[in-house]
Design a protein around this motif. Structure first.
Motif, PDB file in Angstrom:
ATOM      1  N   ALA A 107      31.625  -2.862   6.747  1.00 41.73           N
ATOM      2  CA  ALA A 107      30.797  -2.497   5.869  1.00 41.73           C
ATOM      3  C   ALA A 107      31.130  -3.008   4.700  1.00 41.73           C
ATOM      4  O   ALA A 107      29.980  -3.443   3.975  1.00 41.73           O
ATOM      5  CB  ALA A 107      30.902  -1.013   5.798  1.00 41.73           C
ATOM      6  N   GLU A 108      32.045  -3.279   4.118  1.00 41.13           N
ATOM      7  CA  GLU A 108      32.382  -3.924   3.068  1.00 41.13           C
ATOM      8  C   GLU A 108      32.014  -5.346   3.154  1.00 41.13           C
ATOM      9  O   GLU A 108      31.210  -6.291   2.154  1.00 41.13           O
ATOM     10  CB  GLU A 108      33.755  -4.096   2.577  1.00 41.13           C
ATOM     11  CG  GLU A 108      34.263  -4.562   1.158  1.00 41.13           C
ATOM     12  CD  GLU A 108      35.650  -4.639   1.097  1.00 41.13           C
ATOM     13  OE1 GLU A 108      36.202  -5.188  -0.126  1.00 41.13           O
ATOM     14  OE2 GLU A 108      36.494  -4.128   1.703  1.00 41.13           O
ATOM     15  N   ASP A 109      32.140  -5.951   4.095  1.00 40.25           N
ATOM     16  CA  ASP A 109      31.638  -7.535   4.308  1.00 40.25           C
ATOM     17  C   ASP A 109      30.204  -7.464   4.086  1.00 40.25           C
ATOM     18  O   ASP A 109      29.641  -8.624   3.800  1.00 40.25           O
ATOM     19  CB  ASP A 109      31.893  -7.983   5.650  1.00 40.25           C
ATOM     20  CG  ASP A 109      33.566  -8.449   5.700  1.00 40.25           C
ATOM     21  OD1 ASP A 109      34.041  -8.522   4.711  1.00 40.25           O
ATOM     22  OD2 ASP A 109      34.167  -8.455   6.775  1.00 40.25           O
ATOM     23  N   GLN A 110      29.437  -6.400   4.857  1.00 38.18           N
ATOM     24  CA  GLN A 110      27.840  -6.530   4.732  1.00 38.18           C
ATOM     25  C   GLN A 110      27.329  -5.721   3.545  1.00 38.18           C
ATOM     26  O   GLN A 110      26.090  -5.648   3.319  1.00 38.18           O
ATOM     27  CB  GLN A 110      27.442  -5.998   5.946  1.00 38.18           C
ATOM     28  CG  GLN A 110      27.782  -6.658   7.171  1.00 38.18           C
ATOM     29  CD  GLN A 110      27.275  -6.065   8.590  1.00 38.18           C
ATOM     30  OE1 GLN A 110      26.462  -4.768   8.421  1.00 38.18           O
ATOM     31  NE2 GLN A 110      27.285  -6.368   9.625  1.00 38.18           N
ATOM     32  N   GLY A 111      28.194  -5.357   2.721  1.00 36.31           N
ATOM     33  CA  GLY A 111      27.595  -4.671   1.210  1.00 36.31           C
ATOM     34  C   GLY A 111      26.872  -3.648   1.526  1.00 36.31           C
ATOM     35  O   GLY A 111      26.075  -3.087   0.791  1.00 36.31           O
ATOM     36  N   ARG A 112      27.620  -2.710   2.539  1.00 34.74           N
ATOM     37  CA  ARG A 112      27.110  -1.324   2.810  1.00 34.74           C
ATOM     38  C   ARG A 112      27.906  -0.360   2.108  1.00 34.74           C
ATOM     39  O   ARG A 112      29.359  -0.495   1.984  1.00 34.74           O
ATOM     40  CB  ARG A 112      27.288  -1.079   4.321  1.00 34.74           C
ATOM     41  CG  ARG A 112      26.356  -1.958   5.236  1.00 34.74           C
ATOM     42  CD  ARG A 112      26.465  -1.657   6.541  1.00 34.74           C
ATOM     43  NE  ARG A 112      25.810  -2.505   7.550  1.00 34.74           N
ATOM     44  CZ  ARG A 112      24.669  -2.121   7.856  1.00 34.74           C
ATOM     45  NH1 ARG A 112      24.077  -0.998   7.288  1.00 34.74           N
ATOM     46  NH2 ARG A 112      23.942  -3.032   8.652  1.00 34.74           N
ATOM     47  N   GLU A 113      27.215   0.647   1.534  1.00 28.91           N
ATOM     48  CA  GLU A 113      28.054   1.804   0.523  1.00 28.91           C
ATOM     49  C   GLU A 113      28.372   2.755   1.698  1.00 28.91           C
ATOM     50  O   GLU A 113      27.079   3.380   2.413  1.00 28.91           O
ATOM     51  CB  GLU A 113      27.203   2.383  -0.462  1.00 28.91           C
ATOM     52  CG  GLU A 113      27.757   3.369  -1.170  1.00 28.91           C
ATOM     53  CD  GLU A 113      26.986   3.939  -2.172  1.00 28.91           C
ATOM     54  OE1 GLU A 113      27.488   5.139  -2.898  1.00 28.91           O
ATOM     55  OE2 GLU A 113      26.114   3.389  -2.382  1.00 28.91           O
ATOM     56  N   VAL A 114      29.520   3.250   1.842  1.00 30.05           N
ATOM     57  CA  VAL A 114      30.021   4.099   2.763  1.00 30.05           C
ATOM     58  C   VAL A 114      30.408   5.425   2.146  1.00 30.05           C
ATOM     59  O   VAL A 114      31.302   5.179   1.211  1.00 30.05           O
ATOM     60  CB  VAL A 114      30.985   3.692   3.764  1.00 30.05           C
ATOM     61  CG1 VAL A 114      31.322   4.721   5.004  1.00 30.05           C
ATOM     62  CG2 VAL A 114      30.488   2.363   4.428  1.00 30.05           C
ATOM     63  N   THR A 115      29.852   6.477   2.554  1.00 31.08           N
ATOM     64  CA  THR A 115      30.010   7.806   1.847  1.00 31.08           C
ATOM     65  C   THR A 115      30.864   8.538   3.156  1.00 31.08           C
ATOM     66  O   THR A 115      30.064   8.845   4.016  1.00 31.08           O
ATOM     67  CB  THR A 115      28.782   8.654   1.399  1.00 31.08           C
ATOM     68  OG1 THR A 115      28.263   7.727   0.448  1.00 31.08           O
ATOM     69  CG2 THR A 115      29.272   9.833   0.601  1.00 31.08           C
ATOM     70  N   ILE A 116      31.994   9.114   2.715  1.00 30.11           N
ATOM     71  CA  ILE A 116      32.398  10.016   3.972  1.00 30.11           C
ATOM     72  C   ILE A 116      33.017  11.200   3.267  1.00 30.11           C
ATOM     73  O   ILE A 116      33.408  11.435   1.977  1.00 30.11           O
ATOM     74  CB  ILE A 116      33.934   9.195   4.275  1.00 30.11           C
ATOM     75  CG1 ILE A 116      34.534   9.933   5.347  1.00 30.11           C
ATOM     76  CG2 ILE A 116      34.889   8.872   3.228  1.00 30.11           C
ATOM     77  CD1 ILE A 116      35.643   9.245   5.866  1.00 30.11           C
ATOM     78  N   SER A 117      32.655  12.346   3.967  1.00 30.00           N
ATOM     79  CA  SER A 117      33.016  13.669   3.514  1.00 30.00           C
ATOM     80  C   SER A 117      33.894  14.358   4.672  1.00 30.00           C
ATOM     81  O   SER A 117      33.277  14.562   5.705  1.00 30.00           O
ATOM     82  CB  SER A 117      31.808  14.469   3.262  1.00 30.00           C
ATOM     83  OG  SER A 117      32.254  15.856   3.063  1.00 30.00           O
ATOM     84  N   LEU A 118      35.113  14.594   4.511  1.00 26.38           N
ATOM     85  CA  LEU A 118      35.931  15.367   5.512  1.00 26.38           C
ATOM     86  C   LEU A 118      36.542  16.410   4.982  1.00 26.38           C
ATOM     87  O   LEU A 118      37.001  16.462   3.659  1.00 26.38           O
ATOM     88  CB  LEU A 118      36.998  14.156   5.935  1.00 26.38           C
ATOM     89  CG  LEU A 118      36.670  13.049   6.524  1.00 26.38           C
ATOM     90  CD1 LEU A 118      37.760  11.894   6.904  1.00 26.38           C
ATOM     91  CD2 LEU A 118      35.648  13.262   7.970  1.00 26.38           C
ATOM     92  N   PRO A 119      37.116  17.432   5.739  1.00 27.39           N
ATOM     93  CA  PRO A 119      37.803  18.541   5.505  1.00 27.39           C
ATOM     94  C   PRO A 119      39.320  18.003   5.208  1.00 27.39           C
ATOM     95  O   PRO A 119      39.689  17.069   5.492  1.00 27.39           O
ATOM     96  CB  PRO A 119      37.723  19.513   6.504  1.00 27.39           C
ATOM     97  CG  PRO A 119      37.617  18.683   7.761  1.00 27.39           C
ATOM     98  CD  PRO A 119      36.803  17.311   7.084  1.00 27.39           C
ATOM     99  N   SER A 120      39.807  18.859   4.057  1.00 22.96           N
ATOM    100  CA  SER A 120      41.278  18.678   3.529  1.00 22.96           C
ATOM    101  C   SER A 120      42.322  18.838   4.730  1.00 22.96           C
ATOM    102  O   SER A 120      43.311  18.187   4.914  1.00 22.96           O
ATOM    103  CB  SER A 120      41.374  19.618   2.457  1.00 22.96           C
ATOM    104  OG  SER A 120      41.445  20.761   2.681  1.00 22.96           O
ATOM    105  N   GLY A 121      42.051  19.841   5.660  1.00 24.15           N
ATOM    106  CA  GLY A 121      42.946  20.164   6.771  1.00 24.15           C
ATOM    107  C   GLY A 121      42.545  19.765   7.807  1.00 24.15           C
ATOM    108  O   GLY A 121      41.417  19.046   8.091  1.00 24.15           O
ATOM    109  N   PRO A 122      43.206  19.904   9.196  1.00 25.89           N
ATOM    110  CA  PRO A 122      42.978  19.859  10.350  1.00 25.89           C
ATOM    111  C   PRO A 122      41.718  20.470  10.967  1.00 25.89           C
ATOM    112  O   PRO A 122      41.490  21.522  10.331  1.00 25.89           O
ATOM    113  CB  PRO A 122      44.265  19.941  11.098  1.00 25.89           C
ATOM    114  CG  PRO A 122      45.114  20.971  10.298  1.00 25.89           C
ATOM    115  CD  PRO A 122      44.630  20.770   8.888  1.00 25.89           C
TER     116      PRO A 122
END
Length: 415
Positions: free
Chosen positions: A292-307
């Motif tokens: 994604a960085e090579d293609q100039g894509r912005e990646v937004t990630i949202s994950l829970p803090s715990g398992p």
């Protein structure tokens, strides 16, 4: 089965007891009647000895039952009684037993100096049936007890058969649900133990075949990657840029198709497991972030803090994430942003992948259907992954106009 066996034993036992106890009950009544009549006859004969002697009255009084002596002159000694037809018949010199009101009368003839005397002994019905009702009640209780005992024994016997059979059914259901570690404990009759051993052998054989399939899939993966890499290198070395790009695109499509086939085969080979969805998604997004960085894509990630445990294996979930992210890279222009969200749900987790590309129609869950010349295998892998955990996959249009794919994964309780 237990109920039918109990009914069968109850019916069989009842028939046997009826065939045995009814004749026994009739025999008891006959014995009681014969005993009473024998005692009455003996009493009459003891009085007949004293007929014609002065001791007749004393002999009648010593008999502990109603006795009447009809003398030839028409007089009577003892208890008064009517001179019936049976008495007149006995006066001809024949001993007679006759029915009368309230019982029976035993008539014995005896010769006296003046003619033939008749001794009558009355036997009431109560003496004829003395002890019969008590004996019949005892027989009834015995029969009922035997029927109950037979039903209890039949139920225990049926339980010894049905318990192993129910256990075998439970093991077969577990195997059908993907739990290949399920094994039956042999028990019960020899035939049921034989079935349990056969089921365990079948489960072991299935496990062996799946292991062999996983090894074949891994070997297939290595064998196909090498020629694909060679094709890619050949395409890059072509002098015509357009021809090189066209061949490169075909090689990319072929590689994606091969990867989808291998991933699907691995998913079928592996049994249903569990993993921490947050850890798997985080690792796969980190892997794709380089491209994604090579293609100039912005990646937004949202994950829970715990398992966040879900009911799919780590490899299976990783293949699902790869398929969804691979679709974004394959079907959106470079520079198109994307977001990956993993949110906890009361019954599991929701994995949503959105992009800002041209989007596609929301009816693309059928295997082999997709847009932009895709085979649709990526969505099919994601759908199967979601459904294997008990969830589902939805495809819709994102808020920014692109595509949104959301996989609901059922959760599990981690130890």
């Amino acid at each position: 089965m237990r109920r039918w066996l109990a009914l069968l034993v109850a019916a069989t036992t009842s028939l046997v007891l009826v065939a045995l106890l009814v004749p026994m009950a009739l025999l008891i009544r006959a014995v009681a009647e014969n005993g009473a009549m024998s005692r009455a006859t003996a009493a009459a004969e003891s009085v007949a000895v004293a007929v014609g002697t002065p001791d007749l009255t004393l002999a009648v009084e010593q008999v502990a039952r109603p006795v009447t002596v009809f003398l030839p002159d028409g007089s009577t000694v003892g208890r008064s009684a009517a001179r019936s037809d049976a008495v007149r018949l006995a006066a001809t010199g024949r001993s007679v037993t006759a029915e009368t009101d309230g019982g029976r009368e035993v008539l014995v003839s005896a010769q006296s100096p003046g003619g033939t005397a008749v001794i009558r002994v009355f036997v009431p019905d109560s003496e004829l049936t003395k002890g019969v009702r008590e004996a019949w009640l005892a027989l009834s209780l015995l029969g009922l007890g035997l029927v109950v005992l037979g039903i209890v024994l039949a139920d225990r016997l049926a339980l010894a058969v049905t318990r192993p059979v129910d256990a075998l059914a439970g093991v077969s259901h577990r195997l059908a649900g993907g739990d290949l570690s399920a094994r039956a404990v042999p028990g019960g009759p020899p035939e049921v133990r034989s079935v349990a051993l056969a089921l365990n052998h079948l489960a072991g054989r299935i496990d062996e075949l799946l292991v062999a399939e996983r090894e074949s899939v891994a070997d297939l993966s290595h064998r196909l990657r090498t020629p694909l890499t060679g094709l890619r290198l050949d395409a890059e070395s072509m002098r015509d840029p357009e021809e090189a790009a066209r061949v490169q695109a075909r090689v990319d499509a072929l590689e994606r198709a091969v990867s989808a086939v291998i991933t699907e085969a691995r998913r079928r080979s592996a049994g249903r497991g569990s993993c921490d969805a947050a850890e798997v998604v985080r690792e796969r997004v980190r892997f794709w972030s380089v491209l994604a960085e090579d293609q100039g894509r912005e990646v937004t990630i949202s994950l829970p803090s715990g398992p966040l445990p879900v009911g799919v294996g780590a490899e299976e979930l990783a293949a699902c994430v790869d398929a969804l992210l691979g679709n974004v890279f394959a079907h959106t222009p470079e520079g198109a942003s994307m977001s990956v969200r993993l949110e906890p749900r009361p019954d599991g987790a929701l994995l949503a992948v959105e992009d800002s590309g041209p989007g596609f129609e929301p009816d693309l869950l059928e295997r082999g259907n997709s847009g932009g010349g895709s085979t649709g295998l990526g969505l099919d892998i994601a759908r199967r992954t979601a459904e294997s955990s008990g969830g589902h996959l939805t495809v819709s249009r994102a808020a920014g106009g692109g595509a949104r794919v959301a996989a609901l994964l059922k959760g599990i309780k981690m130890a």
